[in-house]
Design a protein around this motif. Structure first.
Motif, PDB file in Angstrom:
ATOM      1  N   ALA A   1       5.073  -2.456   9.234  1.00 41.01           N
ATOM      2  CA  ALA A   1       4.332  -2.972   8.079  1.00 41.01           C
ATOM      3  C   ALA A   1       4.483  -2.044   6.887  1.00 41.01           C
ATOM      4  O   ALA A   1       4.638  -2.492   5.739  1.00 41.01           O
ATOM      5  N   VAL A   2       4.447  -0.742   7.131  1.00 38.50           N
ATOM      6  CA  VAL A   2       4.627   0.242   6.058  1.00 38.50           C
ATOM      7  C   VAL A   2       6.056   0.175   5.513  1.00 38.50           C
ATOM      8  O   VAL A   2       6.280   0.138   4.300  1.00 38.50           O
ATOM      9  N   THR A   3       7.028   0.162   6.410  1.00 38.23           N
ATOM     10  CA  THR A   3       8.432   0.129   5.994  1.00 38.23           C
ATOM     11  C   THR A   3       8.756  -1.145   5.221  1.00 38.23           C
ATOM     12  O   THR A   3       9.556  -1.134   4.279  1.00 38.23           O
ATOM     13  N   ASN A   4       8.142  -2.238   5.619  1.00 39.00           N
ATOM     14  CA  ASN A   4       8.363  -3.527   4.979  1.00 39.00           C
ATOM     15  C   ASN A   4       7.630  -3.660   3.646  1.00 39.00           C
ATOM     16  O   ASN A   4       7.887  -4.590   2.878  1.00 39.00           O
ATOM     17  N   GLY A   5       6.728  -2.733   3.367  1.00 40.41           N
ATOM     18  CA  GLY A   5       5.867  -2.823   2.190  1.00 40.41           C
ATOM     19  C   GLY A   5       6.569  -3.134   0.877  1.00 40.41           C
ATOM     20  O   GLY A   5       6.162  -4.062   0.157  1.00 40.41           O
ATOM     21  N   PRO A   6       7.629  -2.391   0.506  1.00 39.05           N
ATOM     22  CA  PRO A   6       8.276  -2.661  -0.779  1.00 39.05           C
ATOM     23  C   PRO A   6       8.858  -4.064  -0.896  1.00 39.05           C
ATOM     24  O   PRO A   6       8.955  -4.606  -2.007  1.00 39.05           O
TER      25      PRO A   6
ATOM     26  N   GLY B   1       5.841  -6.535  -1.765  1.00 34.86           N
ATOM     27  CA  GLY B   1       4.962  -6.193  -2.874  1.00 34.86           C
ATOM     28  C   GLY B   1       3.679  -5.504  -2.461  1.00 34.86           C
ATOM     29  O   GLY B   1       2.713  -5.490  -3.229  1.00 34.86           O
ATOM     30  N   ARG B   2       3.654  -4.908  -1.275  1.00 34.04           N
ATOM     31  CA  ARG B   2       2.460  -4.176  -0.859  1.00 34.04           C
ATOM     32  C   ARG B   2       2.324  -2.923  -1.715  1.00 34.04           C
ATOM     33  O   ARG B   2       3.297  -2.208  -1.952  1.00 34.04           O
ATOM     34  N   GLN B   3       1.130  -2.633  -2.185  1.00 37.71           N
ATOM     35  CA  GLN B   3       0.906  -1.447  -2.997  1.00 37.71           C
ATOM     36  C   GLN B   3       1.151  -0.183  -2.173  1.00 37.71           C
ATOM     37  O   GLN B   3       0.699  -0.092  -1.021  1.00 37.71           O
ATOM     38  N   PRO B   4       1.867   0.804  -2.726  1.00 37.45           N
ATOM     39  CA  PRO B   4       2.157   2.029  -1.966  1.00 37.45           C
ATOM     40  C   PRO B   4       0.916   2.713  -1.405  1.00 37.45           C
ATOM     41  O   PRO B   4       0.950   3.244  -0.297  1.00 37.45           O
ATOM     42  N   LYS B   5      -0.189   2.702  -2.140  1.00 35.77           N
ATOM     43  CA  LYS B   5      -1.404   3.339  -1.631  1.00 35.77           C
ATOM     44  C   LYS B   5      -1.926   2.631  -0.391  1.00 35.77           C
ATOM     45  O   LYS B   5      -2.465   3.271   0.521  1.00 35.77           O
ATOM     46  N   GLU B   6      -1.756   1.313  -0.345  1.00 30.55           N
ATOM     47  CA  GLU B   6      -2.166   0.566   0.842  1.00 30.55           C
ATOM     48  C   GLU B   6      -1.268   0.914   2.028  1.00 30.55           C
ATOM     49  O   GLU B   6      -1.742   1.087   3.160  1.00 30.55           O
TER      50      GLU B   6
ATOM     51  N   ALA C   1      -2.243   4.281   3.397  1.00 25.86           N
ATOM     52  CA  ALA C   1      -3.436   4.199   4.245  1.00 25.86           C
ATOM     53  C   ALA C   1      -3.088   3.650   5.627  1.00 25.86           C
ATOM     54  O   ALA C   1      -3.591   4.145   6.651  1.00 25.86           O
ATOM     55  N   LEU C   2      -2.211   2.649   5.685  1.00 24.81           N
ATOM     56  CA  LEU C   2      -1.788   2.099   6.965  1.00 24.81           C
ATOM     57  C   LEU C   2      -1.082   3.151   7.810  1.00 24.81           C
ATOM     58  O   LEU C   2      -1.330   3.271   9.015  1.00 24.81           O
ATOM     59  N   ALA C   3      -0.199   3.904   7.185  1.00 22.74           N
ATOM     60  CA  ALA C   3       0.550   4.929   7.910  1.00 22.74           C
ATOM     61  C   ALA C   3      -0.369   5.989   8.489  1.00 22.74           C
ATOM     62  O   ALA C   3      -0.212   6.433   9.629  1.00 22.74           O
ATOM     63  N   ARG C   4      -1.349   6.387   7.732  1.00 24.94           N
ATOM     64  CA  ARG C   4      -2.236   7.467   8.165  1.00 24.94           C
ATOM     65  C   ARG C   4      -3.176   7.049   9.280  1.00 24.94           C
ATOM     66  O   ARG C   4      -3.704   7.908   9.993  1.00 24.94           O
ATOM     67  N   GLN C   5      -3.366   5.736   9.471  1.00 20.11           N
ATOM     68  CA  GLN C   5      -4.270   5.268  10.522  1.00 20.11           C
ATOM     69  C   GLN C   5      -3.789   5.662  11.917  1.00 20.11           C
ATOM     70  O   GLN C   5      -4.590   5.869  12.823  1.00 20.11           O
TER      71      GLN C   5
ATOM     72  N   GLN D   1       9.193   7.116   2.577  1.00 23.07           N
ATOM     73  CA  GLN D   1       9.556   6.209   1.490  1.00 23.07           C
ATOM     74  C   GLN D   1       8.341   5.901   0.607  1.00 23.07           C
ATOM     75  O   GLN D   1       8.455   5.842  -0.626  1.00 23.07           O
ATOM     76  N   THR D   2       7.181   5.728   1.235  1.00 20.74           N
ATOM     77  CA  THR D   2       5.962   5.455   0.472  1.00 20.74           C
ATOM     78  C   THR D   2       5.585   6.660  -0.386  1.00 20.74           C
ATOM     79  O   THR D   2       5.207   6.509  -1.562  1.00 20.74           O
ATOM     80  N   GLN D   3       5.678   7.839   0.186  1.00 20.53           N
ATOM     81  CA  GLN D   3       5.381   9.054  -0.575  1.00 20.53           C
ATOM     82  C   GLN D   3       6.321   9.194  -1.767  1.00 20.53           C
ATOM     83  O   GLN D   3       5.894   9.576  -2.865  1.00 20.53           O
ATOM     84  N   ALA D   4       7.592   8.868  -1.559  1.00 25.66           N
ATOM     85  CA  ALA D   4       8.545   8.927  -2.670  1.00 25.66           C
ATOM     86  C   ALA D   4       8.168   7.936  -3.761  1.00 25.66           C
ATOM     87  O   ALA D   4       8.206   8.251  -4.961  1.00 25.66           O
ATOM     88  N   ASP D   5       7.779   6.725  -3.365  1.00 21.12           N
ATOM     89  CA  ASP D   5       7.381   5.715  -4.345  1.00 21.12           C
ATOM     90  C   ASP D   5       6.158   6.159  -5.146  1.00 21.12           C
ATOM     91  O   ASP D   5       5.996   5.771  -6.311  1.00 21.12           O
ATOM     92  N   LEU D   6       5.298   6.967  -4.516  1.00 22.84           N
ATOM     93  CA  LEU D   6       4.104   7.475  -5.191  1.00 22.84           C
ATOM     94  C   LEU D   6       4.368   8.757  -5.970  1.00 22.84           C
ATOM     95  O   LEU D   6       3.460   9.298  -6.603  1.00 22.84           O
ATOM     96  N   GLY D   7       5.613   9.257  -5.920  1.00 20.73           N
ATOM     97  CA  GLY D   7       5.940  10.494  -6.621  1.00 20.73           C
ATOM     98  C   GLY D   7       5.418  11.741  -5.924  1.00 20.73           C
ATOM     99  O   GLY D   7       5.278  12.798  -6.537  1.00 20.73           O
TER     100      GLY D   7
END
Length: 334
Positions: free
Chosen positions: A143-148, A151-156, A159-163, A184-190
């Protein structure tokens, strides 16, 4: 099959995709019942094999065909969970988590973001209710990898990854996918922590069992090329083109003809790097070539998202260059 053709099938219920689901579901119900009498195997065991089959064909089967079979199986599995006969409810819920996750990926490949979001929620709920931690990690990882792509928001996604992010993750495919998606999510968030996460992922990749490392085509595998893809993505987003090119070179060495979609996405990362370095025409021309050379059956939403990122990297004052316009036209036509 292109997205507009799939949508036509979905609209034309009388002759399309959804019309086949009840028939396939009924046929599979009969087959499972017959074989269950013969072998006395638990239903959960049947579903474990069914999930493995779907995961193994995810990359090679056209998404509309895969989705038809997934929806038929989902209808059967719903009955098995609801009838309350099988004592292994947890095993059936675990199967439902995996099945819904693969279904979400199929909807995503077709560009149906709303459906993908809803199926991911079903996958998360089923995995959590099953109590099976491996399923919970796997569902969140994809779900995290598929996020981009949906259109899933990176912050969401963060949160999923950290669960289900363990301090010492297990050397399995789900933990590797989760770390890759997190990076990848961390990179998208800078977030510069993306580089540290990549380092952890590389170390974990070295520890996965040989059979997992050798599995190139299944959603339950973690071959080296998937590490290189994650590195390419992260370093491209971070504009570290030297590191990105190194990861891309290695990935392109490893990709074979069985994975044209992911190979195309890495080539599009390279196109984006060219644009970042100022070669706007070269980058956008190469992106157009990647799209034109790719078979329509694998020219899916994730490829479009990667190509859109190339276009987004073009400075505003260069948007009217012919090569840039050509890329925009290709994307608008898909």
């Amino acid at each position: 099959m292109q997205r507009r053709e799939v949508l036509e099938l979905l609209r034309d219920v009388g002759a399309g995709l959804l019309a086949a689901v009840p028939v396939l579901a009924a046929a599979e119900t009969v087959r499972i019942g017959l074989h269950g009498v013969i072998s006395r195997r638990a239903r959960a065991d049947w579903w474990q094999q069914a999930i493995a089959d779907h995961a193994a064909t995810h990359y090679s089967t056209p998404p509309a065909e895969l989705l038809r079979d997934l929806l038929a199986d989902a209808a059967v599995l719903e009955r098995h969970i609801a009838d309350g006969v099988d004592a292994d409810r947890g095993g059936l819920l675990r199967a439902a988590g995996y099945l819904a996750g693969v279904t979400a990926l199929a909807w995503s490949n077709l560009g149906e973001r709303r459906q993908a979001h809803r199926w991911w929620q079903t996958a998360l709920d089923a995995a959590d209710q099953s109590g099976d931690r491996a399923a919970q990690v796997w569902v969140r990882a994809w779900a995290v990898t598929n996020g981009p792509n949906i259109g899933r928001q990176p912050k969401e996604s963060l949160a999923l990854a950290r669960q289900r992010l363990d301090e010492r993750p297990a050397p399995d495919s789900a933990s590797c996918v989760l770390l890759g998606g997190l990076a990848q999510t961390q990179a998208d968030l800078g977030d510069p922590a993306a580089v540290t996460t990549l380092r952890q992922l590389a170390e974990l990749t070295e520890r996965v069992p040989p059979e997992v490392a050798a599995d190139r085509v299944s959603l339950f595998g973690w071959p080296e090329v998937r590490l290189r893809y994650a590195q390419s993505y992260v370093h491209t987003v971070r504009r570290d083109t030297a590191a990105a090119y190194a990861a891309q070179d290695r990935a392109l060495e490893l990709y074979g003809p069985d994975l044209p979609r992911d190979r195309a996405k890495v080539l599009l990362h390279r196109s984006r790097c060219l644009v970042i370095e100022g070669d706007i025409t070269g980058g956008t021309v190469s992106a157009v070539e990647v799209l034109d050379d790719l078979d329509p059956t694998v020219r899916l939403e994730s490829v479009k998202v990667s190509a859109t990122a190339v276009l987004a990297a073009v400075p505003f004052d260069a948007r009217k260059l012919p090569a840039v316009t050509a890329l925009g036209e290709r994307l608008a036509a898909r």
